[in-house]
Write a protein that holds these residues in place. Structure first.
Motif, PDB file in Angstrom:
ATOM      1  N   SER A 259      23.464  46.481  33.687  1.00 35.83           N
ATOM      2  CA  SER A 259      24.250  45.256  33.827  1.00 35.83           C
ATOM      3  C   SER A 259      25.737  45.539  33.609  1.00 35.83           C
ATOM      4  CB  SER A 259      23.763  44.215  32.831  1.00 35.83           C
ATOM      5  OG  SER A 259      24.558  43.072  32.874  1.00 35.83           O
ATOM      6  N   GLU A 260      26.058  46.343  32.615  1.00 38.98           N
ATOM      7  CA  GLU A 260      27.448  46.715  32.363  1.00 38.98           C
ATOM      8  C   GLU A 260      28.013  47.517  33.537  1.00 38.98           C
ATOM      9  OE1 GLU A 260      27.668  48.734  28.620  1.00 38.98           O
ATOM     10  OE2 GLU A 260      26.788  47.047  27.542  1.00 38.98           O
ATOM     11  N   ALA A 261      27.200  48.391  34.097  1.00 41.91           N
ATOM     12  CA  ALA A 261      27.640  49.185  35.243  1.00 41.91           C
ATOM     13  C   ALA A 261      27.905  48.281  36.443  1.00 41.91           C
ATOM     14  CB  ALA A 261      26.589  50.235  35.592  1.00 41.91           C
ATOM     15  N   GLU A 262      27.090  47.257  36.636  1.00 41.33           N
ATOM     16  CA  GLU A 262      27.302  46.325  37.733  1.00 41.33           C
ATOM     17  C   GLU A 262      28.606  45.557  37.561  1.00 41.33           C
ATOM     18  OE1 GLU A 262      23.864  43.834  38.044  1.00 41.33           O
ATOM     19  OE2 GLU A 262      22.599  45.475  38.770  1.00 41.33           O
ATOM     20  N   ASP A 263      28.939  45.194  36.313  1.00 42.59           N
ATOM     21  CA  ASP A 263      30.209  44.509  36.053  1.00 42.59           C
ATOM     22  C   ASP A 263      31.393  45.407  36.396  1.00 42.59           C
ATOM     23  OD1 ASP A 263      28.811  42.283  35.167  1.00 42.59           O
ATOM     24  OD2 ASP A 263      28.982  42.844  33.035  1.00 42.59           O
ATOM     25  N   ILE A 264      31.292  46.672  36.043  1.00 43.93           N
ATOM     26  CA  ILE A 264      32.354  47.622  36.364  1.00 43.93           C
ATOM     27  C   ILE A 264      32.475  47.781  37.873  1.00 43.93           C
ATOM     28  CG2 ILE A 264      33.080  50.043  36.162  1.00 43.93           C
ATOM     29  CD1 ILE A 264      31.768  50.030  33.368  1.00 43.93           C
ATOM     30  N   TYR A 265      31.332  47.821  38.554  1.00 46.99           N
ATOM     31  CA  TYR A 265      31.353  47.965  40.008  1.00 46.99           C
ATOM     32  C   TYR A 265      32.031  46.755  40.663  1.00 46.99           C
ATOM     33  CZ  TYR A 265      29.790  48.879  44.756  1.00 46.99           C
ATOM     34  OH  TYR A 265      29.755  49.122  46.099  1.00 46.99           O
ATOM     35  N   LYS A 266      31.817  45.571  40.123  1.00 43.80           N
ATOM     36  CA  LYS A 266      32.475  44.373  40.653  1.00 43.80           C
ATOM     37  C   LYS A 266      33.987  44.478  40.502  1.00 43.80           C
ATOM     38  CE  LYS A 266      28.570  41.298  39.928  1.00 43.80           C
ATOM     39  NZ  LYS A 266      28.020  40.196  39.124  1.00 43.80           N
ATOM     40  N   GLU A 267      34.445  45.021  39.376  1.00 44.08           N
ATOM     41  CA  GLU A 267      35.878  45.223  39.173  1.00 44.08           C
ATOM     42  C   GLU A 267      36.428  46.218  40.190  1.00 44.08           C
ATOM     43  OE1 GLU A 267      37.157  46.022  35.145  1.00 44.08           O
ATOM     44  OE2 GLU A 267      35.464  44.857  34.375  1.00 44.08           O
ATOM     45  N   ILE A 268      35.667  47.263  40.472  1.00 42.28           N
ATOM     46  CA  ILE A 268      36.084  48.248  41.473  1.00 42.28           C
ATOM     47  C   ILE A 268      36.206  47.584  42.839  1.00 42.28           C
ATOM     48  CG2 ILE A 268      35.383  50.338  42.719  1.00 42.28           C
ATOM     49  CD1 ILE A 268      34.022  51.251  40.084  1.00 42.28           C
ATOM     50  N   GLN A 269      35.255  46.730  43.181  1.00 37.36           N
ATOM     51  CA  GLN A 269      35.293  46.021  44.457  1.00 37.36           C
ATOM     52  C   GLN A 269      36.530  45.128  44.547  1.00 37.36           C
ATOM     53  OE1 GLN A 269      33.289  46.382  47.090  1.00 37.36           O
ATOM     54  NE2 GLN A 269      32.174  47.979  46.017  1.00 37.36           N
ATOM     55  N   LYS A 270      36.891  44.462  43.447  1.00 44.38           N
ATOM     56  CA  LYS A 270      38.075  43.611  43.432  1.00 44.38           C
ATOM     57  C   LYS A 270      39.343  44.434  43.669  1.00 44.38           C
ATOM     58  CE  LYS A 270      36.326  40.080  40.303  1.00 44.38           C
ATOM     59  NZ  LYS A 270      36.448  39.498  38.943  1.00 44.38           N
ATOM     60  N   LEU A 271      39.417  45.603  43.022  1.00 48.14           N
ATOM     61  CA  LEU A 271      40.584  46.467  43.219  1.00 48.14           C
ATOM     62  C   LEU A 271      40.681  46.965  44.649  1.00 48.14           C
ATOM     63  CD1 LEU A 271      40.671  48.638  39.977  1.00 48.14           C
ATOM     64  CD2 LEU A 271      42.349  46.964  40.708  1.00 48.14           C
ATOM     65  N   GLU A 272      39.540  47.301  45.241  1.00 45.81           N
ATOM     66  CA  GLU A 272      39.539  47.766  46.628  1.00 45.81           C
ATOM     67  C   GLU A 272      39.953  46.652  47.574  1.00 45.81           C
ATOM     68  OE1 GLU A 272      35.702  49.455  47.349  1.00 45.81           O
ATOM     69  OE2 GLU A 272      36.234  51.341  46.356  1.00 45.81           O
ATOM     70  N   ALA A 273      39.565  45.417  47.266  1.00 44.17           N
ATOM     71  CA  ALA A 273      39.916  44.285  48.124  1.00 44.17           C
ATOM     72  C   ALA A 273      41.401  43.996  48.059  1.00 44.17           C
ATOM     73  CB  ALA A 273      39.119  43.062  47.717  1.00 44.17           C
ATOM     74  N   THR A 274      42.022  44.181  46.906  1.00 44.07           N
ATOM     75  CA  THR A 274      43.437  43.892  46.780  1.00 44.07           C
ATOM     76  C   THR A 274      44.308  44.992  47.383  1.00 44.07           C
ATOM     77  OG1 THR A 274      43.508  44.877  44.564  1.00 44.07           O
ATOM     78  CG2 THR A 274      43.151  42.496  44.706  1.00 44.07           C
ATOM     79  N   THR A 275      43.804  46.221  47.427  1.00 42.82           N
ATOM     80  CA  THR A 275      44.585  47.316  47.990  1.00 42.82           C
ATOM     81  C   THR A 275      44.511  47.357  49.504  1.00 42.82           C
ATOM     82  OG1 THR A 275      42.760  48.880  47.703  1.00 42.82           O
ATOM     83  CG2 THR A 275      44.410  48.757  45.941  1.00 42.82           C
ATOM     84  N   ASN A 276      43.511  46.749  50.074  1.00 39.08           N
ATOM     85  CA  ASN A 276      43.374  46.761  51.548  1.00 39.08           C
ATOM     86  C   ASN A 276      44.053  45.601  52.180  1.00 39.08           C
ATOM     87  OD1 ASN A 276      41.943  49.114  51.536  1.00 39.08           O
ATOM     88  ND2 ASN A 276      39.979  48.101  51.388  1.00 39.08           N
TER      89      ASN A 276
END
Length: 58
Positions: free
Chosen positions: A41-58
């Motif tokens: 569950s903690e890993a999934e939360d981190i992955y969501k943060e990674i997705q947010k960062l990727e969305a803002t950089t693109n």
């Protein structure tokens, strides 16, 4: 000008994500299913943060 000195937050999050997944795998192998599910569950939360960062950089 000093952007070369900034640390990449996505790189740090990717490292945390892989470490959590590895800990979860070890917990699962040891029979600690509750610990496995919490770490996953903690890993999934981190992955969501990674997705947010990727969305803002693109």
């Amino acid at each position: 000008m000093f952007s070369i000195f900034k640390k990449d937050p996505k790189k740090k999050l990717n490292k945390q994500y892989s470490e959590k997944l590895e800990l979860a795998m070890k917990a699962q192998r040891n029979g600690d299913i509750k610990g496995y599910s919490m770490l996953t569950s903690e890993a999934e939360d981190i992955y969501k943060e990674i997705q947010k960062l990727e969305a803002t950089t693109n």
